[in-house]
Design a protein around this motif. Structure first.
Motif, PDB file in Angstrom:
ATOM      1  N   ALA A   1      19.958 -18.475  -0.088  1.00  0.00           N
ATOM      2  CA  ALA A   1      19.474 -17.583   1.078  1.00  0.00           C
ATOM      3  C   ALA A   1      19.644 -16.166   0.568  1.00  0.00           C
ATOM      4  CB  ALA A   1      20.973 -17.874   2.222  1.00  0.00           C
ATOM      5  N   ALA A   2      21.109 -16.353  -0.580  1.00  0.00           N
ATOM      6  CA  ALA A   2      21.679 -14.975  -0.819  1.00  0.00           C
ATOM      7  C   ALA A   2      20.534 -14.307  -1.887  1.00  0.00           C
ATOM      8  CB  ALA A   2      22.296 -14.882  -2.246  1.00  0.00           C
ATOM      9  N   ALA A   3      19.131 -15.539  -3.186  1.00  0.00           N
ATOM     10  CA  ALA A   3      18.942 -14.944  -3.374  1.00  0.00           C
ATOM     11  C   ALA A   3      17.341 -14.101  -2.357  1.00  0.00           C
ATOM     12  CB  ALA A   3      17.676 -16.287  -4.062  1.00  0.00           C
ATOM     13  N   MET A   4      16.969 -15.190  -1.591  1.00  0.00           N
ATOM     14  CA  MET A   4      16.189 -14.477  -0.269  1.00  0.00           C
ATOM     15  C   MET A   4      16.595 -13.574   0.574  1.00  0.00           C
ATOM     16  SD  MET A   4      14.936 -18.449   1.424  1.00  0.00           S
ATOM     17  CE  MET A   4      14.202 -16.822   3.331  1.00  0.00           C
ATOM     18  N   THR A   5      17.789 -13.170   0.397  1.00  0.00           N
ATOM     19  CA  THR A   5      18.369 -11.817   0.699  1.00  0.00           C
ATOM     20  C   THR A   5      18.157 -10.633  -0.476  1.00  0.00           C
ATOM     21  OG1 THR A   5      19.523 -12.449   2.398  1.00  0.00           O
ATOM     22  CG2 THR A   5      20.032 -10.400   1.803  1.00  0.00           C
ATOM     23  N   ALA A   6      18.498 -11.163  -1.212  1.00  0.00           N
ATOM     24  CA  ALA A   6      17.936  -9.999  -2.207  1.00  0.00           C
ATOM     25  C   ALA A   6      16.310 -10.222  -2.228  1.00  0.00           C
ATOM     26  CB  ALA A   6      18.984 -10.754  -3.854  1.00  0.00           C
ATOM     27  N   THR A   7      16.111 -10.377  -2.673  1.00  0.00           N
ATOM     28  CA  THR A   7      14.286 -10.275  -2.841  1.00  0.00           C
ATOM     29  C   THR A   7      13.194 -10.370  -1.800  1.00  0.00           C
ATOM     30  OG1 THR A   7      14.917 -12.341  -3.462  1.00  0.00           O
ATOM     31  CG2 THR A   7      15.058 -11.441  -5.522  1.00  0.00           C
ATOM     32  N   GLY A   8      13.564 -10.631  -0.543  1.00  0.00           N
ATOM     33  CA  GLY A   8      13.104 -10.959   0.052  1.00  0.00           C
ATOM     34  C   GLY A   8      11.936  -9.104   0.474  1.00  0.00           C
ATOM     35  N   PRO A   9      13.270  -7.801   0.426  1.00  0.00           N
ATOM     36  CA  PRO A   9      12.320  -7.031   0.586  1.00  0.00           C
ATOM     37  C   PRO A   9      11.427  -6.209  -0.882  1.00  0.00           C
ATOM     38  CG  PRO A   9      14.748  -6.593   1.296  1.00  0.00           C
ATOM     39  CD  PRO A   9      14.409  -7.665  -0.088  1.00  0.00           C
ATOM     40  N   GLY A  10      11.585  -6.179  -2.037  1.00  0.00           N
ATOM     41  CA  GLY A  10      10.335  -7.076  -3.040  1.00  0.00           C
ATOM     42  C   GLY A  10       9.199  -7.197  -2.735  1.00  0.00           C
ATOM     43  N   LEU A  11       9.551  -8.930  -2.685  1.00  0.00           N
ATOM     44  CA  LEU A  11       7.862  -8.980  -1.680  1.00  0.00           C
ATOM     45  C   LEU A  11       7.384  -8.247  -0.905  1.00  0.00           C
ATOM     46  CD1 LEU A  11       6.741 -11.996  -2.640  1.00  0.00           C
ATOM     47  CD2 LEU A  11       7.820 -12.805  -0.239  1.00  0.00           C
ATOM     48  N   ARG A  12       8.161  -8.195   0.407  1.00  0.00           N
ATOM     49  CA  ARG A  12       7.175  -7.554   1.826  1.00  0.00           C
ATOM     50  C   ARG A  12       6.466  -6.490   1.254  1.00  0.00           C
ATOM     51  NH1 ARG A  12      11.946  -6.447   3.971  1.00  0.00           N
ATOM     52  NH2 ARG A  12      11.459  -4.186   3.533  1.00  0.00           N
ATOM     53  N   ARG A  13       7.365  -5.523   0.333  1.00  0.00           N
ATOM     54  CA  ARG A  13       6.803  -4.312  -0.924  1.00  0.00           C
ATOM     55  C   ARG A  13       5.352  -5.132  -1.555  1.00  0.00           C
ATOM     56  NH1 ARG A  13      12.133  -2.318  -1.274  1.00  0.00           N
ATOM     57  NH2 ARG A  13      12.677  -3.869  -3.521  1.00  0.00           N
ATOM     58  N   TYR A  14       5.312  -5.875  -2.278  1.00  0.00           N
ATOM     59  CA  TYR A  14       4.375  -6.366  -2.915  1.00  0.00           C
ATOM     60  C   TYR A  14       3.045  -6.236  -1.865  1.00  0.00           C
ATOM     61  CZ  TYR A  14       1.132  -9.586  -5.473  1.00  0.00           C
ATOM     62  OH  TYR A  14       0.426  -9.148  -6.373  1.00  0.00           O
ATOM     63  N   LEU A  15       3.768  -7.838  -1.173  1.00  0.00           N
ATOM     64  CA  LEU A  15       2.549  -7.892  -0.550  1.00  0.00           C
ATOM     65  C   LEU A  15       1.596  -6.926   0.753  1.00  0.00           C
ATOM     66  CD1 LEU A  15       4.073 -11.171   0.776  1.00  0.00           C
ATOM     67  CD2 LEU A  15       2.407 -11.114  -0.421  1.00  0.00           C
ATOM     68  N   ARG A  16       2.682  -5.396   0.699  1.00  0.00           N
ATOM     69  CA  ARG A  16       1.988  -4.904   1.834  1.00  0.00           C
ATOM     70  C   ARG A  16       1.413  -3.963   0.106  1.00  0.00           C
ATOM     71  NH1 ARG A  16       6.179  -1.619   4.645  1.00  0.00           N
ATOM     72  NH2 ARG A  16       6.292  -3.271   6.513  1.00  0.00           N
ATOM     73  N   ARG A  17       1.877  -3.744  -0.526  1.00  0.00           N
ATOM     74  CA  ARG A  17       1.013  -2.324  -1.336  1.00  0.00           C
ATOM     75  C   ARG A  17      -0.416  -3.897  -1.352  1.00  0.00           C
ATOM     76  NH1 ARG A  17       4.742  -2.506  -5.145  1.00  0.00           N
ATOM     77  NH2 ARG A  17       2.932  -3.837  -6.037  1.00  0.00           N
ATOM     78  N   VAL A  18      -0.593  -5.374  -1.277  1.00  0.00           N
ATOM     79  CA  VAL A  18      -1.819  -5.751  -1.964  1.00  0.00           C
ATOM     80  C   VAL A  18      -2.053  -5.367  -0.719  1.00  0.00           C
ATOM     81  CG1 VAL A  18      -2.413  -7.625  -2.199  1.00  0.00           C
ATOM     82  CG2 VAL A  18      -0.762  -7.120  -3.731  1.00  0.00           C
ATOM     83  N   MET A  19      -1.827  -5.953   0.644  1.00  0.00           N
ATOM     84  CA  MET A  19      -2.570  -5.590   1.521  1.00  0.00           C
ATOM     85  C   MET A  19      -2.975  -4.187   2.430  1.00  0.00           C
ATOM     86  SD  MET A  19      -3.328  -8.392   2.792  1.00  0.00           S
ATOM     87  CE  MET A  19      -2.909 -10.766   2.237  1.00  0.00           C
ATOM     88  N   THR A  20      -2.814  -3.412   2.107  1.00  0.00           N
ATOM     89  CA  THR A  20      -3.065  -1.703   1.839  1.00  0.00           C
ATOM     90  C   THR A  20      -4.487  -1.554   1.085  1.00  0.00           C
ATOM     91  OG1 THR A  20      -1.740  -1.027   0.803  1.00  0.00           O
ATOM     92  CG2 THR A  20      -0.941  -1.367   3.515  1.00  0.00           C
ATOM     93  N   THR A  21      -3.722  -2.331  -0.575  1.00  0.00           N
ATOM     94  CA  THR A  21      -5.428  -1.721  -0.975  1.00  0.00           C
ATOM     95  C   THR A  21      -6.652  -2.893  -0.693  1.00  0.00           C
ATOM     96  OG1 THR A  21      -4.556  -3.379  -2.478  1.00  0.00           O
ATOM     97  CG2 THR A  21      -3.696  -0.736  -3.107  1.00  0.00           C
ATOM     98  N   ARG A  22      -6.907  -2.871  -0.011  1.00  0.00           N
ATOM     99  CA  ARG A  22      -7.918  -3.781   0.559  1.00  0.00           C
ATOM    100  C   ARG A  22      -8.776  -3.345   1.301  1.00  0.00           C
ATOM    101  NH1 ARG A  22      -5.997  -8.795   4.196  1.00  0.00           N
ATOM    102  NH2 ARG A  22      -8.635  -9.193   3.873  1.00  0.00           N
ATOM    103  N   PRO A  23      -9.527  -3.470   1.430  1.00  0.00           N
ATOM    104  CA  PRO A  23     -10.921  -2.757   1.981  1.00  0.00           C
ATOM    105  C   PRO A  23     -10.738  -2.800   4.058  1.00  0.00           C
ATOM    106  CG  PRO A  23     -12.153  -4.087   0.583  1.00  0.00           C
ATOM    107  CD  PRO A  23     -10.566  -4.441   0.611  1.00  0.00           C
ATOM    108  N   ILE A  24     -10.350  -3.899   3.740  1.00  0.00           N
ATOM    109  CA  ILE A  24     -10.221  -4.294   5.563  1.00  0.00           C
ATOM    110  C   ILE A  24      -8.744  -3.479   6.033  1.00  0.00           C
ATOM    111  CG2 ILE A  24      -9.050  -6.145   6.658  1.00  0.00           C
ATOM    112  CD1 ILE A  24     -11.216  -6.913   7.411  1.00  0.00           C
ATOM    113  N   GLY A  25      -7.623  -3.118   5.182  1.00  0.00           N
ATOM    114  CA  GLY A  25      -6.864  -2.853   4.774  1.00  0.00           C
ATOM    115  C   GLY A  25      -6.114  -1.520   5.443  1.00  0.00           C
ATOM    116  N   ARG A  26      -7.336  -0.669   4.782  1.00  0.00           N
ATOM    117  CA  ARG A  26      -7.049   0.973   4.473  1.00  0.00           C
ATOM    118  C   ARG A  26      -6.787   1.576   5.555  1.00  0.00           C
ATOM    119  NH1 ARG A  26     -11.116   0.682  -0.526  1.00  0.00           N
ATOM    120  NH2 ARG A  26      -9.972   0.635  -2.180  1.00  0.00           N
ATOM    121  N   GLY A  27      -6.800   2.615   5.340  1.00  0.00           N
ATOM    122  CA  GLY A  27      -5.996   3.290   6.967  1.00  0.00           C
ATOM    123  C   GLY A  27      -5.280   3.288   8.065  1.00  0.00           C
ATOM    124  N   ARG A  28      -4.438   2.021   7.333  1.00  0.00           N
ATOM    125  CA  ARG A  28      -3.455   1.071   8.580  1.00  0.00           C
ATOM    126  C   ARG A  28      -2.685   1.708   7.996  1.00  0.00           C
ATOM    127  NH1 ARG A  28      -5.800  -4.581   9.788  1.00  0.00           N
ATOM    128  NH2 ARG A  28      -6.995  -4.127  10.337  1.00  0.00           N
TER     129      ARG A  28
END
Length: 94
Positions: A67-94
């Motif tokens: 739980a401590a590891a999830m709390t500490a590293t979860g926001p970083g994973l979320r930022r990475y996933l958001r960056r990957v998904m918004t650079t996709r052609p279908i995710g642009r402009g959102r």
């Protein structure tokens, strides 16, 4: 879970060619699977270490460490996933 690469073609630069675009499905799927595997290994290793050390609550110790590891590293994973998904052609402009 989808673990492949989706691609499409769109008009390329001024030369009139086409440009191959791949989505972040493989990247994001691999990131999530890797993240979960690391958390499972961390929880099991911590629990077994606590058990061999004579702790009265080894499962609780493993769960708290996970739980401590999830709390500490979860926001970083979320930022990475958001960056990957918004650079996709279908995710642009959102």
């Amino acid at each position: 879970m989808v673990s492949g690469v989706i691609s499409c073609r769109r008009p390329g630069p001024a030369d009139g060619g086409t440009e191959l675009i791949t989505s972040g499905v493989a990247l994001s799927g691999g990131a999530v699977v890797g993240y979960v595997c690391c958390l499972v290994v961390l929880g099991l290793a911590t629990g077994f270490a606590a058990s061999s050390a004579g702790s009265g609550w080894p499962a609780t110790v493993g769960t708290v460490a996970t739980a401590a590891a999830m709390t500490a590293t979860g926001p970083g994973l979320r930022r990475y996933l958001r960056r990957v998904m918004t650079t996709r052609p279908i995710g642009r402009g959102r």
